[in-house]
Design a protein around this motif. Sequence first.
Motif, mmCIF file in Angstrom:
data_model
loop_
_atom_site.group_PDB
_atom_site.id
_atom_site.type_symbol
_atom_site.label_atom_id
_atom_site.label_comp_id
_atom_site.label_asym_id
_atom_site.label_seq_id
_atom_site.Cartn_x
_atom_site.Cartn_y
_atom_site.Cartn_z
ATOM 1 N N ILE A 60 0.853 -1.185 0.000
ATOM 2 C CA ILE A 60 0.000 0.000 0.000
ATOM 3 C C ILE A 60 0.891 1.238 0.000
ATOM 4 O O ILE A 60 1.889 1.298 0.720
ATOM 5 C CB ILE A 60 -0.986 0.006 1.189
ATOM 6 C CG1 ILE A 60 -1.934 1.193 1.112
ATOM 7 C CG2 ILE A 60 -0.262 -0.067 2.516
ATOM 8 C CD1 ILE A 60 -3.124 1.102 2.052
ATOM 9 N N SER A 61 0.540 2.203 -0.835
ATOM 10 C CA SER A 61 1.351 3.417 -0.956
ATOM 11 C C SER A 61 0.904 4.468 0.044
ATOM 12 O O SER A 61 -0.290 4.609 0.315
ATOM 13 C CB SER A 61 1.269 3.975 -2.375
ATOM 14 O OG SER A 61 1.822 3.043 -3.286
ATOM 15 N N VAL A 62 1.894 5.181 0.579
ATOM 16 C CA VAL A 62 1.639 6.222 1.572
ATOM 17 C C VAL A 62 2.544 7.417 1.287
ATOM 18 O O VAL A 62 3.558 7.291 0.606
ATOM 19 C CB VAL A 62 1.909 5.732 3.019
ATOM 20 C CG1 VAL A 62 1.003 4.580 3.404
ATOM 21 C CG2 VAL A 62 3.372 5.363 3.228
ATOM 22 N N GLU A 63 2.152 8.561 1.835
ATOM 23 C CA GLU A 63 3.074 9.673 1.917
ATOM 24 C C GLU A 63 3.737 9.517 3.274
ATOM 25 O O GLU A 63 3.059 9.392 4.292
ATOM 26 C CB GLU A 63 2.365 11.016 1.826
ATOM 27 C CG GLU A 63 3.346 12.168 1.942
ATOM 28 C CD GLU A 63 2.692 13.534 1.838
ATOM 29 O OE1 GLU A 63 3.409 14.510 2.066
ATOM 30 O OE2 GLU A 63 1.487 13.612 1.545
ATOM 31 N N ALA A 64 5.051 9.488 3.293
ATOM 32 C CA ALA A 64 5.789 9.313 4.542
ATOM 33 C C ALA A 64 6.629 10.549 4.805
ATOM 34 O O ALA A 64 7.060 11.235 3.878
ATOM 35 C CB ALA A 64 6.694 8.087 4.467
ATOM 36 N N SER A 65 6.855 10.816 6.078
ATOM 37 C CA SER A 65 7.723 11.907 6.485
ATOM 38 C C SER A 65 8.596 11.387 7.617
ATOM 39 O O SER A 65 8.095 10.807 8.577
ATOM 40 C CB SER A 65 6.882 13.092 6.952
ATOM 41 O OG SER A 65 7.723 14.124 7.418
ATOM 42 N N ILE A 66 9.893 11.564 7.448
ATOM 43 C CA ILE A 66 10.852 11.140 8.472
ATOM 44 C C ILE A 66 11.770 12.318 8.754
ATOM 45 O O ILE A 66 12.454 12.795 7.847
ATOM 46 C CB ILE A 66 11.669 9.909 8.027
ATOM 47 C CG1 ILE A 66 10.723 8.728 7.784
ATOM 48 C CG2 ILE A 66 12.740 9.565 9.041
ATOM 49 C CD1 ILE A 66 11.409 7.476 7.325
ATOM 50 N N ASN A 67 11.746 12.772 9.989
ATOM 51 C CA ASN A 67 12.576 13.903 10.392
ATOM 52 C C ASN A 67 12.465 15.068 9.404
ATOM 53 O O ASN A 67 13.460 15.699 9.061
ATOM 54 C CB ASN A 67 14.040 13.476 10.554
ATOM 55 C CG ASN A 67 14.236 12.540 11.725
ATOM 56 O OD1 ASN A 67 13.289 12.178 12.428
ATOM 57 N ND2 ASN A 67 15.464 12.119 11.941
ATOM 58 N N GLY A 68 11.257 15.318 8.900
ATOM 59 C CA GLY A 68 11.019 16.455 8.022
ATOM 60 C C GLY A 68 11.195 16.194 6.541
ATOM 61 O O GLY A 68 10.866 17.045 5.729
ATOM 62 N N SER A 69 11.722 15.045 6.146
ATOM 63 C CA SER A 69 11.848 14.706 4.723
ATOM 64 C C SER A 69 10.627 13.893 4.313
ATOM 65 O O SER A 69 10.374 12.833 4.870
ATOM 66 C CB SER A 69 13.114 13.882 4.462
ATOM 67 O OG SER A 69 14.256 14.676 4.640
ATOM 68 N N SER A 70 9.873 14.414 3.334
ATOM 69 C CA SER A 70 8.654 13.731 2.880
ATOM 70 C C SER A 70 8.884 13.043 1.549
ATOM 71 O O SER A 70 9.625 13.539 0.700
ATOM 72 C CB SER A 70 7.518 14.742 2.735
ATOM 73 O OG SER A 70 7.188 15.283 3.989
ATOM 74 N N PHE A 71 8.211 11.909 1.348
ATOM 75 C CA PHE A 71 8.339 11.137 0.121
ATOM 76 C C PHE A 71 7.165 10.168 0.014
ATOM 77 O O PHE A 71 6.509 9.862 1.001
ATOM 78 C CB PHE A 71 9.678 10.382 0.079
ATOM 79 C CG PHE A 71 9.953 9.544 1.299
ATOM 80 C CD1 PHE A 71 9.748 8.173 1.270
ATOM 81 C CD2 PHE A 71 10.425 10.118 2.480
ATOM 82 C CE1 PHE A 71 10.001 7.394 2.397
ATOM 83 C CE2 PHE A 71 10.686 9.340 3.609
ATOM 84 C CZ PHE A 71 10.470 7.976 3.563
ATOM 85 N N ILE A 72 6.909 9.699 -1.205
ATOM 86 C CA ILE A 72 5.884 8.691 -1.469
ATOM 87 C C ILE A 72 6.606 7.346 -1.506
ATOM 88 O O ILE A 72 7.657 7.212 -2.141
ATOM 89 C CB ILE A 72 5.176 8.939 -2.822
ATOM 90 C CG1 ILE A 72 4.553 10.323 -2.878
ATOM 91 C CG2 ILE A 72 4.146 7.842 -3.096
ATOM 92 C CD1 ILE A 72 3.429 10.579 -1.910
ATOM 93 N N VAL A 73 6.035 6.360 -0.826
ATOM 94 C CA VAL A 73 6.667 5.045 -0.753
ATOM 95 C C VAL A 73 5.587 3.972 -0.664
ATOM 96 O O VAL A 73 4.486 4.233 -0.180
ATOM 97 C CB VAL A 73 7.634 4.974 0.473
ATOM 98 C CG1 VAL A 73 6.873 5.081 1.776
ATOM 99 C CG2 VAL A 73 8.485 3.727 0.441
ATOM 100 N N THR A 74 5.919 2.789 -1.134
ATOM 101 C CA THR A 74 5.008 1.656 -1.012
ATOM 102 C C THR A 74 5.449 0.819 0.176
ATOM 103 O O THR A 74 6.588 0.348 0.215
ATOM 104 C CB THR A 74 5.002 0.810 -2.300
ATOM 105 O OG1 THR A 74 4.584 1.640 -3.384
ATOM 106 C CG2 THR A 74 4.053 -0.371 -2.173
ATOM 107 N N LEU A 75 4.546 0.680 1.146
ATOM 108 C CA LEU A 75 4.817 -0.179 2.300
ATOM 109 C C LEU A 75 4.724 -1.628 1.844
ATOM 110 O O LEU A 75 3.874 -1.980 1.027
ATOM 111 C CB LEU A 75 3.796 0.068 3.406
ATOM 112 C CG LEU A 75 3.687 1.489 3.952
ATOM 113 C CD1 LEU A 75 2.570 1.555 5.000
ATOM 114 C CD2 LEU A 75 5.006 1.941 4.544
ATOM 115 N N GLU A 76 5.577 -2.459 2.398
ATOM 116 C CA GLU A 76 5.580 -3.886 2.076
ATOM 117 C C GLU A 76 5.110 -4.669 3.287
ATOM 118 O O GLU A 76 5.468 -4.340 4.423
ATOM 119 C CB GLU A 76 6.999 -4.342 1.708
ATOM 120 C CG GLU A 76 7.587 -3.671 0.497
ATOM 121 C CD GLU A 76 7.017 -4.189 -0.810
ATOM 122 O OE1 GLU A 76 6.412 -5.286 -0.824
ATOM 123 O OE2 GLU A 76 7.178 -3.493 -1.830
ATOM 124 N N PRO A 77 4.330 -5.739 3.074
ATOM 125 C CA PRO A 77 3.957 -6.583 4.213
ATOM 126 C C PRO A 77 5.201 -7.275 4.762
ATOM 127 O O PRO A 77 6.101 -7.635 4.005
ATOM 128 C CB PRO A 77 2.974 -7.592 3.619
ATOM 129 C CG PRO A 77 3.150 -7.519 2.147
ATOM 130 C CD PRO A 77 3.784 -6.202 1.815
#
Length: 185
Positions: A60-77
């Motif tokens: 499932i794809s999400v918008e992720a943010s880590i320590n202020g850096s945002s990106f689109i990524v696909t989460l893997e089971p």
Amino acid sequence: STLDRSSAASDVYKRQALDHMKQHFKEKLRRPALAENEESWAFVILPKELSGTLARRGRISVEASINGSSFIVTLEPDGYLSHWLRISAEIMTSAELDFGDIVSVAITPLDQEPEPEVPADFKLALGKAHDAGAVWAQTTVIARLDWIHWIESAKQSKTRAKRIADACDMPVSYTHLRAHETSLH
């Protein structure tokens, strides 16, 4: 105009709805076992409770943010009723991350899966295959995402080449089988 205000109001509503769906957690940045020529990357494992709130147990794809850096990524089971989030070397550098860091993560599920990037070798094969390109275009985005993942997960080039050939043949075979089944009824 009224239409512009309505569209703008709709966009604001969507952003607010997505912000409401944003989930936060802290997790240790882990180092995967890498192949000899593989670029360095890291990952975090989502808490099971958070993973359980997602629309799917699969990718499932999400918008992720880590320590202020945002990106689109696909989460893997992860195989244990949760998901893991891959963090590229580029994101690690821009967010000044290192393996073992405890990072603040925010994820927001996307309202629609983005169209996956088709690898060049698979795109070429689809163009050469008789009906595969048309069948490919008619499949769902999630199905295309799964096909591409299956091809890219091959460890050896020989396996990848076979999977590409199979991927170009299977949708066409399936379509012909379904047409034959329909004609029998």
